[in-house]
Design a protein around this motif. Structure first.
Motif, PDB file in Angstrom:
ATOM      1  N   THR A  33      34.837 -35.310  24.507  1.00 37.99           N
ATOM      2  CA  THR A  33      35.012 -35.539  23.073  1.00 37.99           C
ATOM      3  C   THR A  33      35.769 -36.854  22.904  1.00 37.99           C
ATOM      4  O   THR A  33      36.737 -37.114  23.628  1.00 37.99           O
ATOM      5  CB  THR A  33      35.808 -34.392  22.424  1.00 37.99           C
ATOM      6  OG1 THR A  33      35.018 -33.203  22.445  1.00 37.99           O
ATOM      7  CG2 THR A  33      36.192 -34.714  20.993  1.00 37.99           C
ATOM      8  N   ARG A  40      35.769 -40.663  12.674  1.00 37.77           N
ATOM      9  CA  ARG A  40      34.582 -40.190  13.388  1.00 37.77           C
ATOM     10  C   ARG A  40      35.009 -39.559  14.703  1.00 37.77           C
ATOM     11  O   ARG A  40      35.833 -40.110  15.441  1.00 37.77           O
ATOM     12  CB  ARG A  40      33.628 -41.354  13.643  1.00 37.77           C
ATOM     13  CG  ARG A  40      32.347 -40.993  14.361  1.00 37.77           C
ATOM     14  CD  ARG A  40      31.378 -42.164  14.298  1.00 37.77           C
ATOM     15  NE  ARG A  40      32.010 -43.380  14.762  1.00 37.77           N
ATOM     16  CZ  ARG A  40      31.948 -43.827  16.025  1.00 37.77           C
ATOM     17  NH1 ARG A  40      31.289 -43.135  16.931  1.00 37.77           N
ATOM     18  NH2 ARG A  40      32.542 -44.949  16.375  1.00 37.77           N
ATOM     19  N   SER A  42      33.129 -37.788  18.206  1.00 36.22           N
ATOM     20  CA  SER A  42      31.839 -37.696  18.890  1.00 36.22           C
ATOM     21  C   SER A  42      31.957 -36.760  20.083  1.00 36.22           C
ATOM     22  O   SER A  42      32.977 -36.766  20.786  1.00 36.22           O
ATOM     23  CB  SER A  42      31.378 -39.077  19.376  1.00 36.22           C
ATOM     24  OG  SER A  42      31.296 -39.991  18.306  1.00 36.22           O
ATOM     25  N   HIS A  43      30.915 -35.971  20.290  1.00 39.09           N
ATOM     26  CA  HIS A  43      30.850 -35.076  21.443  1.00 39.09           C
ATOM     27  C   HIS A  43      29.678 -35.490  22.321  1.00 39.09           C
ATOM     28  O   HIS A  43      28.556 -35.712  21.820  1.00 39.09           O
ATOM     29  CB  HIS A  43      30.691 -33.627  20.997  1.00 39.09           C
ATOM     30  CG  HIS A  43      31.749 -33.176  20.052  1.00 39.09           C
ATOM     31  ND1 HIS A  43      33.102 -33.222  20.361  1.00 39.09           N
ATOM     32  CD2 HIS A  43      31.672 -32.683  18.787  1.00 39.09           C
ATOM     33  CE1 HIS A  43      33.800 -32.772  19.340  1.00 39.09           C
ATOM     34  NE2 HIS A  43      32.958 -32.439  18.370  1.00 39.09           N
ATOM     35  N   TYR A  44      29.909 -35.572  23.606  1.00 35.01           N
ATOM     36  CA  TYR A  44      28.898 -36.000  24.573  1.00 35.01           C
ATOM     37  C   TYR A  44      28.472 -34.791  25.391  1.00 35.01           C
ATOM     38  O   TYR A  44      29.317 -34.013  25.848  1.00 35.01           O
ATOM     39  CB  TYR A  44      29.473 -37.087  25.485  1.00 35.01           C
ATOM     40  CG  TYR A  44      29.767 -38.381  24.753  1.00 35.01           C
ATOM     41  CD1 TYR A  44      28.910 -39.470  24.853  1.00 35.01           C
ATOM     42  CD2 TYR A  44      30.903 -38.506  23.952  1.00 35.01           C
ATOM     43  CE1 TYR A  44      29.172 -40.657  24.184  1.00 35.01           C
ATOM     44  CE2 TYR A  44      31.168 -39.687  23.269  1.00 35.01           C
ATOM     45  CZ  TYR A  44      30.302 -40.757  23.389  1.00 35.01           C
ATOM     46  OH  TYR A  44      30.553 -41.918  22.706  1.00 35.01           O
ATOM     47  N   ARG A  57      24.718 -37.562  22.392  1.00 35.79           N
ATOM     48  CA  ARG A  57      25.954 -37.694  21.636  1.00 35.79           C
ATOM     49  C   ARG A  57      25.707 -37.243  20.204  1.00 35.79           C
ATOM     50  O   ARG A  57      24.664 -37.549  19.621  1.00 35.79           O
ATOM     51  CB  ARG A  57      26.431 -39.139  21.611  1.00 35.79           C
ATOM     52  CG  ARG A  57      27.850 -39.288  21.070  1.00 35.79           C
ATOM     53  CD  ARG A  57      28.250 -40.752  20.854  1.00 35.79           C
ATOM     54  NE  ARG A  57      27.696 -41.260  19.606  1.00 35.79           N
ATOM     55  CZ  ARG A  57      26.724 -42.174  19.540  1.00 35.79           C
ATOM     56  NH1 ARG A  57      26.192 -42.666  20.644  1.00 35.79           N
ATOM     57  NH2 ARG A  57      26.294 -42.587  18.366  1.00 35.79           N
ATOM     58  N   ASP A  59      27.704 -37.353  16.411  1.00 37.11           N
ATOM     59  CA  ASP A  59      28.814 -37.898  15.642  1.00 37.11           C
ATOM     60  C   ASP A  59      29.089 -37.005  14.441  1.00 37.11           C
ATOM     61  O   ASP A  59      28.151 -36.578  13.746  1.00 37.11           O
ATOM     62  CB  ASP A  59      28.492 -39.311  15.140  1.00 37.11           C
ATOM     63  CG  ASP A  59      28.348 -40.312  16.263  1.00 37.11           C
ATOM     64  OD1 ASP A  59      28.938 -40.099  17.333  1.00 37.11           O
ATOM     65  OD2 ASP A  59      27.635 -41.325  16.070  1.00 37.11           O
ATOM     66  N   PRO A  65      28.269 -32.860  11.392  1.00 42.08           N
ATOM     67  CA  PRO A  65      27.406 -33.793  12.122  1.00 42.08           C
ATOM     68  C   PRO A  65      26.533 -34.622  11.185  1.00 42.08           C
ATOM     69  O   PRO A  65      25.985 -34.103  10.219  1.00 42.08           O
ATOM     70  CB  PRO A  65      26.534 -32.865  12.982  1.00 42.08           C
ATOM     71  CG  PRO A  65      27.310 -31.581  13.071  1.00 42.08           C
ATOM     72  CD  PRO A  65      28.010 -31.454  11.765  1.00 42.08           C
ATOM     73  N   TYR A  68      22.681 -37.738  15.715  1.00 39.81           N
ATOM     74  CA  TYR A  68      22.464 -37.320  17.101  1.00 39.81           C
ATOM     75  C   TYR A  68      21.695 -38.429  17.820  1.00 39.81           C
ATOM     76  O   TYR A  68      20.792 -39.035  17.229  1.00 39.81           O
ATOM     77  CB  TYR A  68      21.627 -36.049  17.175  1.00 39.81           C
ATOM     78  CG  TYR A  68      22.327 -34.774  16.783  1.00 39.81           C
ATOM     79  CD1 TYR A  68      22.777 -33.870  17.748  1.00 39.81           C
ATOM     80  CD2 TYR A  68      22.519 -34.448  15.441  1.00 39.81           C
ATOM     81  CE1 TYR A  68      23.410 -32.686  17.385  1.00 39.81           C
ATOM     82  CE2 TYR A  68      23.147 -33.267  15.075  1.00 39.81           C
ATOM     83  CZ  TYR A  68      23.587 -32.389  16.052  1.00 39.81           C
ATOM     84  OH  TYR A  68      24.205 -31.217  15.687  1.00 39.81           O
ATOM     85  N   TRP A 229      27.408 -47.400  11.334  1.00 41.02           N
ATOM     86  CA  TRP A 229      27.805 -46.999  12.679  1.00 41.02           C
ATOM     87  C   TRP A 229      26.675 -47.213  13.674  1.00 41.02           C
ATOM     88  O   TRP A 229      26.870 -47.102  14.873  1.00 41.02           O
ATOM     89  CB  TRP A 229      28.226 -45.532  12.696  1.00 41.02           C
ATOM     90  CG  TRP A 229      29.502 -45.290  11.980  1.00 41.02           C
ATOM     91  CD1 TRP A 229      29.700 -44.499  10.885  1.00 41.02           C
ATOM     92  CD2 TRP A 229      30.782 -45.860  12.280  1.00 41.02           C
ATOM     93  NE1 TRP A 229      31.015 -44.541  10.504  1.00 41.02           N
ATOM     94  CE2 TRP A 229      31.699 -45.366  11.337  1.00 41.02           C
ATOM     95  CE3 TRP A 229      31.224 -46.741  13.268  1.00 41.02           C
ATOM     96  CZ2 TRP A 229      33.038 -45.725  11.349  1.00 41.02           C
ATOM     97  CZ3 TRP A 229      32.564 -47.094  13.272  1.00 41.02           C
ATOM     98  CH2 TRP A 229      33.448 -46.583  12.326  1.00 41.02           C
ATOM     99  N   GLU A 234      24.468 -47.039  19.434  1.00 45.96           N
ATOM    100  CA  GLU A 234      23.840 -45.931  18.736  1.00 45.96           C
ATOM    101  C   GLU A 234      22.393 -46.248  18.424  1.00 45.96           C
ATOM    102  O   GLU A 234      22.116 -47.144  17.644  1.00 45.96           O
ATOM    103  CB  GLU A 234      24.571 -45.648  17.429  1.00 45.96           C
ATOM    104  CG  GLU A 234      25.958 -45.123  17.603  1.00 45.96           C
ATOM    105  CD  GLU A 234      26.545 -44.666  16.307  1.00 45.96           C
ATOM    106  OE1 GLU A 234      26.450 -43.471  16.033  1.00 45.96           O
ATOM    107  OE2 GLU A 234      27.063 -45.491  15.574  1.00 45.96           O
TER     108      GLU A 234
END
Length: 235
Positions: A33, A40, A42-44, A57, A59, A65, A68, A229, A234
């Motif tokens: 994370t 923001r 983000s989780h990976y 990922r 966001d 969310p 993606y 972003w 991204e």
């Protein structure tokens, strides 16, 4: 760009989240994370059904969310949802190469993208290592210079980004940094999505669904649209 729209688009929808946390889709495992500037988090995560080296990922802002994306082991933009699905076209003219960036210090790229609604675009630009390194929350990251332009199929500029980002050669990931973005109207807007906190499994804050930084700042940057972003890191 709300979460219920995006989740409906995903091939494997995410499971319902527990209060205060985000839950990875079935068959996937989260491994990091990242809390960043600009409100923001983000989780990976990685999924069993994907190719080796693929990484996802998601966001989130304060409402949930909103984006993606999936990259492959070379950092190519494989797939994204914002909320419309967008995929990398076959046979890129100049494929993005994380390996080339790390080995040679610079990587140029030119490739096509197609959205599920039938529209397409072309992205061109480069990543270059600046030779500088920064330690953020105990993690050493190498700084890059990035220059990115996306065109529609008629050659009109859709958006441009330039500035600095960060990479970790071991993780084969890009992280946002300070820069400027032009959404096609010729106005360059400052933005900084730099990471401030890295959280790993077992640590407090891992998979938190609430961003921590800049969320209450009444600045122009805090009110920028989510499309800003969408810099190089991204798809």
């Amino acid at each position: 760009m709300r979460k219920f729209v995006i989740l409906a688009c995903l091939t494997v929808p995410a499971a319902p989240a527990l209060a205060g946390t985000w839950t990875a889709p079935e068959g996937c495992e989260a491994f990091m994370t990242v809390q960043s500037k600009g409100c923001r988090v983000s989780h990976y995560y990685r999924c069993e059904a994907d190719q080796p080296g693929d990484q996802w990922r998601v966001d989130l802002d304060q409402e949930g969310p909103f984006f993606y994306s999936k990259i492959d082991s070379e950092g190519q933009w494989v797939e994204s949802y914002d909320p419309i699905k967008q995929t990398l076209d076959p046979s890129p003219a100049d494929p993005a190469s994380y390996s080339e960036l790390i080995a040679e210090g610079m990587d140029t790229w030119s490739f096509g993208l197609t959205k599920e609604d039938g529209t397409g675009s072309r992205a061109e630009g480069y990543d270059r290592l600046t030779g500088q390194s920064f330690v953020i929350d105990g993690i050493t990251l190498q700084q890059t210079e990035v220059d990115f332009t996306e065109y529609d199929l008629a050659g009109n500029v859709l958006r441009r980004s330039k500035g600095n980002e960060y990479v970790n050669p071991d993780w084969r990931l890009f992280f946002a940094g300070p820069g400027e973005t032009d959404l096609g109207d010729g106005q360059w807007l400052p933005i900084d999505g730099s990471p401030l906190q890295f959280v790993f499994p077992g640590e407090e804050g891992f998979l938190s669904n609430q961003p921590l930084f800049d969320c209450d700042a009444l600045t122009a940057e805090a009110d920028l649209p989510h499309s800003l972003w969408r810099a190089r890191y991204e798809p």
